[in-house]
Design an enzyme around this catalytic site. Sequence first.
Site: not given
Length: 266
Positions: A51-52
């Site tokens: 997700d980062g």
Amino acid sequence: MNERRNLYFYTLKDNKTLAQADELSHLASQYGFNVVNNSNDANIIVSIGGDGAFLQAVRNTGFRQDCLYAGISTTGSLSMYCDFHIDDKEKMIKAMTEEQIEVRRYPTINVTVDDQSTFKCLNEFSIRSGIIKTFVLEVHIDDLHFETFRGDGMVISAPTGSTAYNKSVNGAVVDPMLPCLQVSELASLNNNRYRTLGSSFILSGERKLKLEVVQDGNDYPSMGMDNEALGIQHVKQVVIELSGEKIKTVKLKDNSFWEKVKRTFL
């Protein structure tokens, strides 16, 4: 997807991830996609990581409104923004060739600092004390002075960000089909002098939130946009509102937001 054939891979620059991106580039080329080296030439942008990495891909390619974003996870499992896993290439091929995907639209946040600089966020904007000391914010909703906050800071999240930082401070998980802002406190101080609502609250997407930093010797708040720090000091005022623009992401037909929430947290 048939009209979108220019594909850009956003990756970390370590050797392992670059090798994975190279393998995926060959696979995409076999199925008629044109892999480009510049994100400005793409109409599909794919992050490789977690997700980062997805948040970085959206930010570093300018929150493009004219393309689709997709995430491929290289960690042990799928995540909130990653519908594919690096080891499940069969699933990727089926999605590309059998039209098993839909388009999902996520609202973004506009953050304006001191009436000068405006930034976008997909997950959340956070403002915290820059030192080990509480600080004071005057909180305004539209033209109403709502409360005087003293504490460690605040997190203002979009619906998709409700499962991130916001959830870790006991905020509610919000369906991304609801265009809204959620405001969550970080260790508020409540006594005879300072009084806050003491819980997260949700604002309509038509509302505007204004935070005024009270200068009492701690005028260096630390601010974050998604997973990135904002290097501005001497902040006096921050205005947060929904931008009206949405990020278009790839969604598998059997992988809704609530299926992701169930898989991640339950």
